[in-house]
Design a protein around this motif. Sequence first.
Motif, PDB file in Angstrom:
ATOM      1  N   PHE A  58       0.879  -1.167   0.000  1.00  0.00           N
ATOM      2  CA  PHE A  58       0.000   0.000   0.000  1.00  0.00           C
ATOM      3  C   PHE A  58       0.917   1.218   0.000  1.00  0.00           C
ATOM      4  O   PHE A  58       1.509   1.579   1.017  1.00  0.00           O
ATOM      5  N   ALA A  59       1.041   1.826  -1.164  1.00  0.00           N
ATOM      6  CA  ALA A  59       1.980   2.939  -1.352  1.00  0.00           C
ATOM      7  C   ALA A  59       1.258   4.121  -1.947  1.00  0.00           C
ATOM      8  O   ALA A  59       1.784   4.818  -2.812  1.00  0.00           O
ATOM      9  N   GLY A  60       0.050   4.370  -1.475  1.00  0.00           N
ATOM     10  CA  GLY A  60      -0.759   5.446  -2.034  1.00  0.00           C
ATOM     11  C   GLY A  60      -0.986   6.568  -1.058  1.00  0.00           C
ATOM     12  O   GLY A  60      -0.208   7.517  -0.966  1.00  0.00           O
ATOM     13  N   GLN A  61      -2.058   6.467  -0.287  1.00  0.00           N
ATOM     14  CA  GLN A  61      -2.447   7.547   0.610  1.00  0.00           C
ATOM     15  C   GLN A  61      -1.591   7.571   1.875  1.00  0.00           C
ATOM     16  O   GLN A  61      -0.814   6.660   2.138  1.00  0.00           O
ATOM     17  N   MET A  62      -1.767   8.637   2.667  1.00  0.00           N
ATOM     18  CA  MET A  62      -0.981   8.841   3.892  1.00  0.00           C
ATOM     19  C   MET A  62      -1.549   8.001   5.033  1.00  0.00           C
ATOM     20  O   MET A  62      -2.245   8.498   5.908  1.00  0.00           O
ATOM     21  N   LEU A  63      -1.249   6.735   5.007  1.00  0.00           N
ATOM     22  CA  LEU A  63      -1.720   5.833   6.049  1.00  0.00           C
ATOM     23  C   LEU A  63      -0.537   4.998   6.530  1.00  0.00           C
ATOM     24  O   LEU A  63      -0.019   4.150   5.804  1.00  0.00           O
ATOM     25  N   LYS A  64      -0.124   5.275   7.753  1.00  0.00           N
ATOM     26  CA  LYS A  64       1.037   4.602   8.335  1.00  0.00           C
ATOM     27  C   LYS A  64       0.566   3.835   9.571  1.00  0.00           C
ATOM     28  O   LYS A  64      -0.114   4.408  10.434  1.00  0.00           O
ATOM     29  N   PRO A  65       0.896   2.555   9.674  1.00  0.00           N
ATOM     30  CA  PRO A  65       0.384   1.792  10.825  1.00  0.00           C
ATOM     31  C   PRO A  65       0.966   2.280  12.139  1.00  0.00           C
ATOM     32  O   PRO A  65       2.153   2.616  12.208  1.00  0.00           O
ATOM     33  N   PRO A  66       0.160   2.332  13.194  1.00  0.00           N
ATOM     34  CA  PRO A  66       0.705   2.686  14.504  1.00  0.00           C
ATOM     35  C   PRO A  66       1.731   1.652  14.950  1.00  0.00           C
ATOM     36  O   PRO A  66       1.638   0.469  14.585  1.00  0.00           O
ATOM     37  N   HIS A  67       2.686   2.092  15.736  1.00  0.00           N
ATOM     38  CA  HIS A  67       3.666   1.155  16.275  1.00  0.00           C
ATOM     39  C   HIS A  67       2.963   0.214  17.261  1.00  0.00           C
ATOM     40  O   HIS A  67       2.015   0.623  17.935  1.00  0.00           O
ATOM     41  N   PRO A  68       3.401  -1.048  17.386  1.00  0.00           N
ATOM     42  CA  PRO A  68       2.779  -1.966  18.351  1.00  0.00           C
ATOM     43  C   PRO A  68       2.718  -1.406  19.770  1.00  0.00           C
ATOM     44  O   PRO A  68       1.732  -1.636  20.488  1.00  0.00           O
ATOM     45  N   ILE A  69       3.735  -0.637  20.177  1.00  0.00           N
ATOM     46  CA  ILE A  69       3.704  -0.075  21.533  1.00  0.00           C
ATOM     47  C   ILE A  69       2.591   0.960  21.663  1.00  0.00           C
ATOM     48  O   ILE A  69       1.947   1.068  22.714  1.00  0.00           O
ATOM     49  N   ALA A  70       2.327   1.701  20.577  1.00  0.00           N
ATOM     50  CA  ALA A  70       1.252   2.700  20.611  1.00  0.00           C
ATOM     51  C   ALA A  70      -0.110   2.019  20.684  1.00  0.00           C
ATOM     52  O   ALA A  70      -0.994   2.440  21.440  1.00  0.00           O
ATOM     53  N   LYS A  71      -0.284   0.951  19.908  1.00  0.00           N
ATOM     54  CA  LYS A  71      -1.566   0.233  19.943  1.00  0.00           C
ATOM     55  C   LYS A  71      -1.817  -0.389  21.314  1.00  0.00           C
ATOM     56  O   LYS A  71      -2.922  -0.307  21.867  1.00  0.00           O
ATOM     57  N   ALA A  72      -0.772  -1.021  21.865  1.00  0.00           N
ATOM     58  CA  ALA A  72      -0.928  -1.680  23.160  1.00  0.00           C
ATOM     59  C   ALA A  72      -1.204  -0.653  24.260  1.00  0.00           C
ATOM     60  O   ALA A  72      -2.085  -0.858  25.116  1.00  0.00           O
ATOM     61  N   ALA A  73      -0.460   0.463  24.249  1.00  0.00           N
ATOM     62  CA  ALA A  73      -0.651   1.490  25.278  1.00  0.00           C
ATOM     63  C   ALA A  73      -2.021   2.143  25.153  1.00  0.00           C
ATOM     64  O   ALA A  73      -2.672   2.443  26.166  1.00  0.00           O
ATOM     65  N   GLN A 259       3.200  10.739  10.691  1.00  0.00           N
ATOM     66  CA  GLN A 259       4.531  10.133  10.703  1.00  0.00           C
ATOM     67  C   GLN A 259       4.958   9.657  12.091  1.00  0.00           C
ATOM     68  O   GLN A 259       5.982   9.000  12.222  1.00  0.00           O
ATOM     69  N   GLY A 260       4.185   9.964  13.123  1.00  0.00           N
ATOM     70  CA  GLY A 260       4.604   9.693  14.495  1.00  0.00           C
ATOM     71  C   GLY A 260       4.169   8.365  15.070  1.00  0.00           C
ATOM     72  O   GLY A 260       4.227   8.169  16.286  1.00  0.00           O
ATOM     73  N   ALA A 308      -6.219   8.405  26.093  1.00  0.00           N
ATOM     74  CA  ALA A 308      -5.503   7.263  25.509  1.00  0.00           C
ATOM     75  C   ALA A 308      -4.508   7.710  24.446  1.00  0.00           C
ATOM     76  O   ALA A 308      -3.457   7.085  24.273  1.00  0.00           O
ATOM     77  N   SER A 309      -4.820   8.782  23.723  1.00  0.00           N
ATOM     78  CA  SER A 309      -3.881   9.293  22.714  1.00  0.00           C
ATOM     79  C   SER A 309      -2.582   9.749  23.354  1.00  0.00           C
ATOM     80  O   SER A 309      -1.488   9.495  22.826  1.00  0.00           O
ATOM     81  N   ALA A 310      -2.694  10.417  24.495  1.00  0.00           N
ATOM     82  CA  ALA A 310      -1.500  10.878  25.205  1.00  0.00           C
ATOM     83  C   ALA A 310      -0.694   9.697  25.739  1.00  0.00           C
ATOM     84  O   ALA A 310       0.542   9.683  25.679  1.00  0.00           O
ATOM     85  N   VAL A 311      -1.393   8.688  26.262  1.00  0.00           N
ATOM     86  CA  VAL A 311      -0.715   7.504  26.800  1.00  0.00           C
ATOM     87  C   VAL A 311       0.046   6.781  25.688  1.00  0.00           C
ATOM     88  O   VAL A 311       1.198   6.364  25.869  1.00  0.00           O
ATOM     89  N   THR A 316       5.277   5.580  23.114  1.00  0.00           N
ATOM     90  CA  THR A 316       6.099   5.570  21.903  1.00  0.00           C
ATOM     91  C   THR A 316       7.355   6.407  22.091  1.00  0.00           C
ATOM     92  O   THR A 316       8.448   6.000  21.675  1.00  0.00           O
ATOM     93  N   HIS A 317       7.230   7.565  22.717  1.00  0.00           N
ATOM     94  CA  HIS A 317       8.399   8.407  22.971  1.00  0.00           C
ATOM     95  C   HIS A 317       9.378   7.749  23.935  1.00  0.00           C
ATOM     96  O   HIS A 317      10.588   7.963  23.837  1.00  0.00           O
TER      97      HIS A 317
END
Length: 443
Positions: A58-73, A259-260, A308-311, A316-317
């Motif tokens: 998938f190399a089209g639109q601006m869609l980047k998967p969240p990092h596993p740590i972000a999803k879990a947190a 991108q984050g 949850a977004s902040a967590v 991730t940071h």
Amino acid sequence: MKLEKESIALLAKALEKLESGFDLPDLNHSFDSKRMEEVILKVAERMQDNYPYFHPLFAGQMLKPPHPIAKAAYMLAMWINPNNHAMDGSKASSPMEKAVVADLAKMFGWDTHLGHLTGGGTMANLEALWVAGQIHTNKIIVASDQAHYTHERISEVLKLPFTKVKTDSQGIMDLEDLESILKKGGVGTVVCTMGTTGLGSVDPLPELLELKKKYDFRIHVDAAYGGYFKLLKNLEESALRKYAMIDQADSIVIDPHKQGLQPYGCGCVLFKNPEVAQYYIHDSPYTYFISDELHLGEISLECSRAGASAVALWATHQLLPPVQNGEFSKDLSKSRDAALDLYHRLIKSESFYPIVKPETDIVAWAIAGSKTSEMSEQAKGFFVRAEKNKLYLSLYKYPTSKLIDPPFEVDSEYLVCLRSSLMKPEHQNWMDEIWNRLLKSIS
């Protein structure tokens, strides 16, 4: 494994840890687990009707998967479901938000700032332009014709006049056209887009800062897409010069959900001068009690916001700090390298015509032909064939008036191009496969 699933075991362990921190009587939850299973499997089946946004093909639109740590947190936080409006509803996640916002401000070179997370770039830009309108009442908002369309809409919502500035062949703000507007007077804010959503172009911030000295306006940097490229060293020299001066802007917007590595929606608005808090602060009869510090809800137009977004961003940071030469920036550099790789392959091919040299990680190109109308139709057909070959691209309408000495006849207002947002670091290693599928898609 196509979909990362290992973090589910980590989440289960973290939930046990979370629960151990509350010395409370059991709630004895009672759920119809069989019925829930039926429903969630239906959800999984319905969700199969998606493009594979998580995959490098998938190399089209601006869609980047969240990092596993972000999803879990994020999921872990949902068992608490904090509301980052006030400390009363976000005792743990509000301090996390302040920490990550400070990280982003520091990335741009600010030790002092005012800012918070938002539901996305649109809301973040709304707040930045709202503050601009408070400071320069009824003055004009100016943005390029390649800036995100929400700036014009936002200006209309805020009842502020709005004017578009022309762009050059690279999609970069035209300084001569801008100055002709500035000379007429009445401009309060110029939006400098650092990473346009069409071509990934970066507006000329150093020159805007010089014009600011002469015409006295605010500079708002919309870096919703391109903000994290501040960390990179493998940009063009001109782009490096622009990013080096981003700390001199009055306000900045960045979207960690682009991108984050964050889930939607996670945007951020930052102000260089903390005194703009005066335009936000208000009183509430029931929310601001457990802390004397400034609550995030007192410096935000949004009220309820997902803690949850902040967590997720904080986690991730902790794992991948947004700093130069760190693992995060090295992965982002791979996306930039992938874009350059594709661009150079396109140049060498007789089948394609690249539109601009990428400044970030977005590449746009046309199908070679004799006239723009035919090339546009060929691009539309190519787009369909590429999808059949499991390569997912996007289309982009490039104004033919911006073409410089094209080797083909211009007989249409727009040239429809193919476009790729090479946001995933995996795109670098998958470029041979992507290129083979591009060639396979030629009629």
